[in-house]
Design a protein around this motif. Structure first.
Motif, PDB file in Angstrom:
ATOM      1  N   GLY A   1     -22.603 -11.813   0.214  1.00  0.00           N
ATOM      2  CA  GLY A   1     -22.655 -11.478   1.638  1.00  0.00           C
ATOM      3  C   GLY A   1     -22.152 -12.574   2.552  1.00  0.00           C
ATOM      4  N   VAL A   2     -21.879 -13.768   2.006  1.00  0.00           N
ATOM      5  CA  VAL A   2     -21.281 -14.854   2.788  1.00  0.00           C
ATOM      6  C   VAL A   2     -19.856 -14.432   3.139  1.00  0.00           C
ATOM      7  CG1 VAL A   2     -20.507 -17.257   2.687  1.00  0.00           C
ATOM      8  CG2 VAL A   2     -22.711 -16.610   1.686  1.00  0.00           C
ATOM      9  N   TYR A   3     -19.413 -14.734   4.361  1.00  0.00           N
ATOM     10  CA  TYR A   3     -18.053 -14.368   4.736  1.00  0.00           C
ATOM     11  C   TYR A   3     -17.357 -15.508   5.460  1.00  0.00           C
ATOM     12  CZ  TYR A   3     -20.130 -13.017   9.291  1.00  0.00           C
ATOM     13  OH  TYR A   3     -20.804 -12.992  10.483  1.00  0.00           O
ATOM     14  N   ALA A   4     -16.028 -15.471   5.412  1.00  0.00           N
ATOM     15  CA  ALA A   4     -15.206 -16.520   6.032  1.00  0.00           C
ATOM     16  C   ALA A   4     -14.146 -15.868   6.897  1.00  0.00           C
ATOM     17  CB  ALA A   4     -14.540 -17.378   4.955  1.00  0.00           C
ATOM     18  N   LEU A   5     -13.870 -16.497   8.021  1.00  0.00           N
ATOM     19  CA  LEU A   5     -12.800 -16.057   8.913  1.00  0.00           C
ATOM     20  C   LEU A   5     -11.871 -17.224   9.197  1.00  0.00           C
ATOM     21  CD1 LEU A   5     -14.954 -13.954  11.355  1.00  0.00           C
ATOM     22  CD2 LEU A   5     -13.113 -13.076   9.929  1.00  0.00           C
TER      23      LEU A   5
ATOM     24  N   ASN B   1     -20.715 -16.130  -5.502  1.00  0.00           N
ATOM     25  CA  ASN B   1     -22.013 -16.545  -4.964  1.00  0.00           C
ATOM     26  C   ASN B   1     -21.901 -17.121  -3.545  1.00  0.00           C
ATOM     27  OD1 ASN B   1     -21.018 -19.148  -5.300  1.00  0.00           O
ATOM     28  ND2 ASN B   1     -22.407 -19.674  -6.969  1.00  0.00           N
ATOM     29  N   GLY B   2     -20.672 -17.246  -3.020  1.00  0.00           N
ATOM     30  CA  GLY B   2     -20.461 -17.714  -1.653  1.00  0.00           C
ATOM     31  C   GLY B   2     -20.621 -19.202  -1.463  1.00  0.00           C
ATOM     32  N   LYS B   3     -20.681 -19.972  -2.548  1.00  0.00           N
ATOM     33  CA  LYS B   3     -20.926 -21.411  -2.425  1.00  0.00           C
ATOM     34  C   LYS B   3     -19.673 -22.269  -2.455  1.00  0.00           C
ATOM     35  CE  LYS B   3     -25.598 -21.140  -4.072  1.00  0.00           C
ATOM     36  NZ  LYS B   3     -26.603 -21.596  -5.007  1.00  0.00           N
ATOM     37  N   LYS B   4     -18.532 -21.673  -2.767  1.00  0.00           N
ATOM     38  CA  LYS B   4     -17.263 -22.405  -2.745  1.00  0.00           C
ATOM     39  C   LYS B   4     -16.221 -21.580  -2.017  1.00  0.00           C
ATOM     40  CE  LYS B   4     -17.959 -25.514  -6.451  1.00  0.00           C
ATOM     41  NZ  LYS B   4     -17.327 -26.414  -7.345  1.00  0.00           N
ATOM     42  N   LEU B   5     -15.245 -22.291  -1.495  1.00  0.00           N
ATOM     43  CA  LEU B   5     -14.218 -21.702  -0.657  1.00  0.00           C
ATOM     44  C   LEU B   5     -12.843 -22.098  -1.186  1.00  0.00           C
ATOM     45  CD1 LEU B   5     -13.465 -20.489   2.233  1.00  0.00           C
ATOM     46  CD2 LEU B   5     -13.694 -22.826   3.057  1.00  0.00           C
TER      47      LEU B   5
ATOM     48  N   VAL C   1      12.297 -24.381   4.639  1.00  0.00           N
ATOM     49  CA  VAL C   1      11.704 -24.251   3.310  1.00  0.00           C
ATOM     50  C   VAL C   1      10.183 -24.238   3.450  1.00  0.00           C
ATOM     51  CG1 VAL C   1      11.431 -25.374   1.064  1.00  0.00           C
ATOM     52  CG2 VAL C   1      13.645 -25.411   2.219  1.00  0.00           C
ATOM     53  N   PHE C   2       9.545 -23.257   2.815  1.00  0.00           N
ATOM     54  CA  PHE C   2       8.089 -23.188   2.823  1.00  0.00           C
ATOM     55  C   PHE C   2       7.506 -24.065   1.725  1.00  0.00           C
ATOM     56  CE2 PHE C   2       8.874 -18.980   4.815  1.00  0.00           C
ATOM     57  CZ  PHE C   2       8.122 -19.182   5.966  1.00  0.00           C
ATOM     58  N   ASN C   3       6.427 -24.749   2.068  1.00  0.00           N
ATOM     59  CA  ASN C   3       5.645 -25.511   1.109  1.00  0.00           C
ATOM     60  C   ASN C   3       4.197 -25.075   1.275  1.00  0.00           C
ATOM     61  OD1 ASN C   3       7.778 -27.322   0.100  1.00  0.00           O
ATOM     62  ND2 ASN C   3       7.816 -27.982   2.225  1.00  0.00           N
ATOM     63  N   SER C   4       3.494 -24.867   0.170  1.00  0.00           N
ATOM     64  CA  SER C   4       2.123 -24.360   0.218  1.00  0.00           C
ATOM     65  C   SER C   4       1.175 -25.298  -0.503  1.00  0.00           C
ATOM     66  CB  SER C   4       2.042 -22.985  -0.448  1.00  0.00           C
ATOM     67  OG  SER C   4       2.821 -22.045   0.242  1.00  0.00           O
ATOM     68  N   THR C   5      -0.080 -25.224  -0.109  1.00  0.00           N
ATOM     69  CA  THR C   5      -1.132 -25.984  -0.757  1.00  0.00           C
ATOM     70  C   THR C   5      -2.315 -25.056  -1.007  1.00  0.00           C
ATOM     71  OG1 THR C   5      -0.456 -27.984   0.400  1.00  0.00           O
ATOM     72  CG2 THR C   5      -2.634 -28.012  -0.584  1.00  0.00           C
ATOM     73  N   PHE C   6      -2.900 -25.190  -2.182  1.00  0.00           N
ATOM     74  CA  PHE C   6      -4.091 -24.448  -2.565  1.00  0.00           C
ATOM     75  C   PHE C   6      -5.236 -25.437  -2.686  1.00  0.00           C
ATOM     76  CE2 PHE C   6      -6.828 -23.116  -6.118  1.00  0.00           C
ATOM     77  CZ  PHE C   6      -7.350 -21.958  -5.564  1.00  0.00           C
ATOM     78  N   ASN C   7      -6.355 -25.170  -2.017  1.00  0.00           N
ATOM     79  CA  ASN C   7      -7.500 -26.087  -1.998  1.00  0.00           C
ATOM     80  C   ASN C   7      -8.778 -25.359  -2.385  1.00  0.00           C
ATOM     81  OD1 ASN C   7      -6.219 -28.473  -0.533  1.00  0.00           O
ATOM     82  ND2 ASN C   7      -5.833 -26.816   0.905  1.00  0.00           N
ATOM     83  N   ILE C   8      -9.659 -26.044  -3.104  1.00  0.00           N
ATOM     84  CA  ILE C   8     -11.005 -25.543  -3.338  1.00  0.00           C
ATOM     85  C   ILE C   8     -11.971 -26.525  -2.687  1.00  0.00           C
ATOM     86  CG2 ILE C   8     -12.786 -25.028  -5.051  1.00  0.00           C
ATOM     87  CD1 ILE C   8     -10.568 -24.092  -6.912  1.00  0.00           C
ATOM     88  N   LEU C   9     -12.881 -25.974  -1.873  1.00  0.00           N
ATOM     89  CA  LEU C   9     -13.824 -26.792  -1.118  1.00  0.00           C
ATOM     90  C   LEU C   9     -15.256 -26.337  -1.373  1.00  0.00           C
ATOM     91  CD1 LEU C   9     -11.481 -25.922   1.557  1.00  0.00           C
ATOM     92  CD2 LEU C   9     -12.257 -28.258   1.756  1.00  0.00           C
ATOM     93  N   ASN C  10     -16.201 -27.276  -1.259  1.00  0.00           N
ATOM     94  CA  ASN C  10     -17.612 -26.903  -1.176  1.00  0.00           C
ATOM     95  C   ASN C  10     -18.032 -27.200   0.257  1.00  0.00           C
ATOM     96  OD1 ASN C  10     -18.623 -29.595  -0.878  1.00  0.00           O
ATOM     97  ND2 ASN C  10     -18.364 -29.889  -3.073  1.00  0.00           N
ATOM     98  N   TYR C  11     -19.236 -26.900   0.618  1.00  0.00           N
ATOM     99  CA  TYR C  11     -19.633 -27.028   2.024  1.00  0.00           C
ATOM    100  C   TYR C  11     -20.217 -28.396   2.358  1.00  0.00           C
ATOM    101  CZ  TYR C  11     -19.164 -22.010   1.484  1.00  0.00           C
ATOM    102  OH  TYR C  11     -18.699 -20.758   1.196  1.00  0.00           O
ATOM    103  N   LYS C  12     -20.102 -29.349   1.428  1.00  0.00           N
ATOM    104  CA  LYS C  12     -20.642 -30.686   1.658  1.00  0.00           C
ATOM    105  C   LYS C  12     -19.597 -31.645   2.229  1.00  0.00           C
ATOM    106  CE  LYS C  12     -23.932 -30.040  -2.003  1.00  0.00           C
ATOM    107  NZ  LYS C  12     -24.153 -30.191  -3.414  1.00  0.00           N
TER     108      LYS C  12
END
Length: 186
Positions: free
Chosen positions: A85-89, A128-132, A143-154
């Motif tokens: 039920g956690v959501y991100a905008l 579980n909504g604990k990582k983003l 030219v497009f360049n992209s980055t993929f990141n994984i974050l926690n809320y700390k």
């Protein structure tokens, strides 16, 4: 019909004017007008997030109907909702290229992340909504360049970062407890 999203024993249907939920037997669980010109829906087993592309307004539903309506400070780029039920905008920002706001299932803000230079164009939450997971892009000399990141809320510093040169990430999706799919060009 714009989107049909099957979720377990029911499914959400988004049209130009309404969001509806139906049981797997086809019984309508609810139907509500959304009022968005360019509506978008993302869903999980817990909730559906409906927003108007380029607007500041959004709605949260579960299979019984509307849970809340709210507004962001800036225009919405994209969003995600977790099984918990956690959501991100993701929105544009007056001081940054874009920002990500994460909310609890009770609609309290639990985390903010800002991107100073790159524009966020994709977001996903762990079940579980604990990582983003966040996808960003920039453009240099066409030219497009992209980055993929994984974050926690700390921390605002990603736990994991992968850069893709000369590539655009089109989407990201949580697959299970330990993997995320990255959809990209090339």
């Amino acid at each position: 019909t714009l989107s049909v999203i099957p979720i377990g024993n029911y499914y959400y249907v988004l049209t130009d004017t309404h969001i509806s939920a139906y049981s797997s037997a086809g019984k309508e669980l609810f139907s509500q007008s959304h009022g968005f010109e360019k509506p978008v829906v993302v869903a999980s087993v817990a909730r559906a997030l409906v927003y108007g592309e380029g607007t500041q307004e959004y709605m949260i539903f579960d299979p019984s109907g509307l849970k809340t309506t709210a507004e962001t400070e800036n225009e919405i780029i994209c969003g995600a909702v977790s099984d918990s039920g956690v959501y991100a905008l993701v929105t544009y920002s007056s001081n940054y290229a874009s920002q990500v706001n994460v909310y609890s299932k009770h609609h309290d803000e639990v985390y903010k992340w800002f991107s100073a230079v790159d524009t966020v164009n994709g977001v996903s939450l762990s079940s579980n909504g604990k990582k983003l997971a966040v996808a960003t892009y920039n453009s240099s000399s066409g030219v497009f360049n992209s980055t993929f990141n994984i974050l926690n809320y700390k921390s605002a510093t990603p736990e994991f970062t992968q850069t893709y040169d000369n590539t655009l990430i089109y989407g990201i999706k949580d697959c299970n407890k330990s993997s995320v799919a990255v959809i990209k060009s090339n």
